[in-house]
Design a protein around this motif. Sequence first.
Motif, PDB file in Angstrom:
ATOM      1  N   SER A   1      48.252  38.024  28.238  1.00 44.18           N
ATOM      2  CA  SER A   1      46.931  37.593  28.702  1.00 44.18           C
ATOM      3  C   SER A   1      46.063  38.823  28.946  1.00 44.18           C
ATOM      4  CB  SER A   1      47.059  36.792  30.003  1.00 44.18           C
ATOM      5  OG  SER A   1      47.772  35.597  29.787  1.00 44.18           O
ATOM      6  N   LEU A   2      44.785  38.709  28.582  1.00 46.39           N
ATOM      7  CA  LEU A   2      43.828  39.790  28.780  1.00 46.39           C
ATOM      8  C   LEU A   2      42.934  39.422  29.960  1.00 46.39           C
ATOM      9  CD1 LEU A   2      42.859  40.348  25.038  1.00 46.39           C
ATOM     10  CD2 LEU A   2      44.630  41.538  26.352  1.00 46.39           C
ATOM     11  N   LEU A   3      42.930  40.259  30.980  1.00 43.89           N
ATOM     12  CA  LEU A   3      42.236  39.961  32.237  1.00 43.89           C
ATOM     13  C   LEU A   3      40.990  40.825  32.367  1.00 43.89           C
ATOM     14  CD1 LEU A   3      42.150  38.646  35.094  1.00 43.89           C
ATOM     15  CD2 LEU A   3      43.679  40.476  35.852  1.00 43.89           C
ATOM     16  N   LEU A   4      39.825  40.166  32.563  1.00 39.69           N
ATOM     17  CA  LEU A   4      38.559  40.884  32.675  1.00 39.69           C
ATOM     18  C   LEU A   4      37.818  40.495  33.950  1.00 39.69           C
ATOM     19  CD1 LEU A   4      38.842  39.924  29.365  1.00 39.69           C
ATOM     20  CD2 LEU A   4      37.046  41.629  29.283  1.00 39.69           C
ATOM     21  N   PRO A   5      37.084  41.451  34.556  1.00 46.39           N
ATOM     22  CA  PRO A   5      36.297  41.156  35.753  1.00 46.39           C
ATOM     23  C   PRO A   5      34.907  40.638  35.369  1.00 46.39           C
ATOM     24  CG  PRO A   5      36.232  43.498  35.329  1.00 46.39           C
ATOM     25  CD  PRO A   5      37.095  42.897  34.237  1.00 46.39           C
ATOM     26  N   ALA A   6      34.853  39.450  34.805  1.00 47.51           N
ATOM     27  CA  ALA A   6      33.613  38.921  34.239  1.00 47.51           C
ATOM     28  C   ALA A   6      32.525  38.707  35.276  1.00 47.51           C
ATOM     29  CB  ALA A   6      33.895  37.607  33.509  1.00 47.51           C
ATOM     30  N   PHE A   7      32.926  38.527  36.539  1.00 44.27           N
ATOM     31  CA  PHE A   7      31.940  38.195  37.569  1.00 44.27           C
ATOM     32  C   PHE A   7      31.949  39.196  38.723  1.00 44.27           C
ATOM     33  CE2 PHE A   7      33.231  34.363  35.322  1.00 44.27           C
ATOM     34  CZ  PHE A   7      31.999  33.972  34.822  1.00 44.27           C
ATOM     35  N   SER A   8      32.242  40.460  38.386  1.00 45.94           N
ATOM     36  CA  SER A   8      32.083  41.531  39.366  1.00 45.94           C
ATOM     37  C   SER A   8      30.633  41.992  39.381  1.00 45.94           C
ATOM     38  CB  SER A   8      33.010  42.696  39.035  1.00 45.94           C
ATOM     39  OG  SER A   8      34.345  42.355  39.298  1.00 45.94           O
ATOM     40  N   TYR A   9      30.093  42.227  38.181  1.00 46.53           N
ATOM     41  CA  TYR A   9      28.693  42.608  38.006  1.00 46.53           C
ATOM     42  C   TYR A   9      28.078  41.674  36.964  1.00 46.53           C
ATOM     43  CZ  TYR A   9      30.149  47.079  40.117  1.00 46.53           C
ATOM     44  OH  TYR A   9      30.647  48.044  40.960  1.00 46.53           O
ATOM     45  N   GLN A  10      26.761  41.532  36.991  1.00 46.40           N
ATOM     46  CA  GLN A  10      26.109  40.664  36.014  1.00 46.40           C
ATOM     47  C   GLN A  10      26.327  41.156  34.589  1.00 46.40           C
ATOM     48  OE1 GLN A  10      21.982  40.143  37.612  1.00 46.40           O
ATOM     49  NE2 GLN A  10      22.365  37.968  37.255  1.00 46.40           N
ATOM     50  N   PHE A  11      26.286  42.485  34.386  1.00 46.48           N
ATOM     51  CA  PHE A  11      26.430  42.994  33.021  1.00 46.48           C
ATOM     52  C   PHE A  11      27.818  42.720  32.461  1.00 46.48           C
ATOM     53  CE2 PHE A  11      28.226  46.665  35.259  1.00 46.48           C
ATOM     54  CZ  PHE A  11      29.246  47.053  34.414  1.00 46.48           C
ATOM     55  N   SER A  12      28.792  42.501  33.345  1.00 49.56           N
ATOM     56  CA  SER A  12      30.166  42.257  32.893  1.00 49.56           C
ATOM     57  C   SER A  12      30.323  40.872  32.264  1.00 49.56           C
ATOM     58  CB  SER A  12      31.146  42.381  34.064  1.00 49.56           C
ATOM     59  OG  SER A  12      31.074  43.634  34.664  1.00 49.56           O
ATOM     60  N   THR A  13      29.462  39.939  32.629  1.00 53.19           N
ATOM     61  CA  THR A  13      29.654  38.556  32.198  1.00 53.19           C
ATOM     62  C   THR A  13      29.524  38.415  30.692  1.00 53.19           C
ATOM     63  OG1 THR A  13      28.757  37.798  34.318  1.00 53.19           O
ATOM     64  CG2 THR A  13      28.912  36.176  32.547  1.00 53.19           C
ATOM     65  N   GLY A  14      28.408  38.876  30.140  1.00 57.80           N
ATOM     66  CA  GLY A  14      28.202  38.758  28.698  1.00 57.80           C
ATOM     67  C   GLY A  14      29.264  39.491  27.899  1.00 57.80           C
ATOM     68  N   LEU A  15      29.622  40.700  28.366  1.00 59.54           N
ATOM     69  CA  LEU A  15      30.647  41.476  27.661  1.00 59.54           C
ATOM     70  C   LEU A  15      31.982  40.732  27.647  1.00 59.54           C
ATOM     71  CD1 LEU A  15      29.902  45.018  29.167  1.00 59.54           C
ATOM     72  CD2 LEU A  15      29.431  44.275  26.828  1.00 59.54           C
ATOM     73  N   SER A  16      32.349  40.152  28.781  1.00 59.93           N
ATOM     74  CA  SER A  16      33.633  39.457  28.895  1.00 59.93           C
ATOM     75  C   SER A  16      33.651  38.180  28.055  1.00 59.93           C
ATOM     76  CB  SER A  16      33.921  39.132  30.360  1.00 59.93           C
ATOM     77  OG  SER A  16      33.970  40.309  31.140  1.00 59.93           O
ATOM     78  N   LEU A  17      32.548  37.447  28.067  1.00 59.26           N
ATOM     79  CA  LEU A  17      32.484  36.226  27.260  1.00 59.26           C
ATOM     80  C   LEU A  17      32.523  36.564  25.776  1.00 59.26           C
ATOM     81  CD1 LEU A  17      29.851  34.068  29.214  1.00 59.26           C
ATOM     82  CD2 LEU A  17      32.335  34.127  29.467  1.00 59.26           C
ATOM     83  N   ASP A  18      31.930  37.703  25.409  1.00 57.57           N
ATOM     84  CA  ASP A  18      31.993  38.130  24.001  1.00 57.57           C
ATOM     85  C   ASP A  18      33.431  38.392  23.576  1.00 57.57           C
ATOM     86  OD1 ASP A  18      29.276  37.958  23.668  1.00 57.57           O
ATOM     87  OD2 ASP A  18      28.886  40.118  23.850  1.00 57.57           O
ATOM     88  N   VAL A  19      34.221  38.975  24.474  1.00 58.46           N
ATOM     89  CA  VAL A  19      35.634  39.209  24.156  1.00 58.46           C
ATOM     90  C   VAL A  19      36.335  37.883  23.896  1.00 58.46           C
ATOM     91  CG1 VAL A  19      37.842  40.029  25.072  1.00 58.46           C
ATOM     92  CG2 VAL A  19      35.778  41.388  25.416  1.00 58.46           C
TER      93      VAL A  19
END
Length: 298
Positions: free
Chosen positions: A168-186
Motif C-alpha cells: 500500500s502507498l500512503l500519502l498525506p493528502a490532507f496535510s496541506y491543500q497542495f498535497s490533495t491534488g498531487l495525492s489524487l493524481d497518484v
Amino acid sequence: MCEGRRWQTRSREQTVEQTVIDGEINKGKESRVILRSCCNATGEMILTNQNTKSGQKIHYETNQKLFKTVDKKLHSMLPKALPWSKGLLGHCAVVGSGGILQNSSCGAEIDNADYIIRFNLGPVTNSKDVGNKTHLMTINPSQIRGYPNLTKDPQPLANRVAVYGNASLLLPAFSYQFSTGLSLDVYHSLQPLRPNQKVVFFNPNFMLNLDRKWKGQGLKEPRLSTGLMLASVAMELCEEVHIYGFWPFSLDLNHNPLPHHYYDNVGPNKGVHSMPDEFLLLLKLHTQGVLQLHLGRC
C-alpha cells in the motif's frame, strides 16, 4: 542439600528473568492502550469507507479552517476497511532511511518480519542491508513533484513503485491543500496500471492527535516526522516492534562517518523535524522494552 540450594538459586534467577520479561510485555501493552485511547491507529490511521462518510468535511491537518468535502468520487477511492482490522500484526519492522543501515546485513532479518513499513520510496536494491519486502510505503508530496507529467505519463512512477510489489502507498493528502491534488493524481495515474496496489491517505485527525500526544511529552518540533508517526502506529498495532535505520547522527557508535541516508547524503530540510529529539524518545521506549532499536550489524 547443595543440589537443593543450587536449584533454588536457579529458580530465583528464572523468576527475576521472567519478571523482567513480563515487565517489558506489560510496558508494551500499556503503550498500546495509551496510543489507542489518544490516537486510534486501529480504526483511524487512514481514511476508509468506515470512518469517512460521503458529504463529510475533512479538515486539513495544518489549517483546521480549511477543509475538503468528501464527494462520491473521493469516497469511492477510499478502501472499505483498514488492512489490520482483523487483529494485531505480530512482528513488525519499521525501516527508516538512515545511513546506519549501510553494511548492516539486516536485510534478511527485516524481511523475516510479518509486516514491513518503509518511507518515502526508499530503494530496496541493496537487499542485503535493507531487505526488499514491503507492506506499507509512504510517499512525500515533494517526491510526486518529481513526476511533472504524471497524469499524461504515469509509467515512470508505476515502474518505480513496482519494486515494492503490492505494498500500500500512503500519502498525506490532507496535510496541506497542495498535497490533495498531487495525492489524487497518484491514485488516478496508478489505478489503471497497478490495480492491486492500493493508494491510501493519512487521516488528518489521526495525525493531529498523534502530534498532540508526543508534544505533550516534550517534543517541540514544528512537525512530527513520518518515521515517528509510523513507529507510533506500529507500537499500537504490532505485538513486536523492531526499528531499523533510525539514527540521526553523522557518526556511528564506533565513530565511523555515515551518510545521511543509506542511499545518498542529502540532509533534511532544516527547521521542520527534530530528529535527535525523536531518536531520544525512541531510545527511551527501547530501554522500557516497548520496542527494539537496531543500531548495529545484524
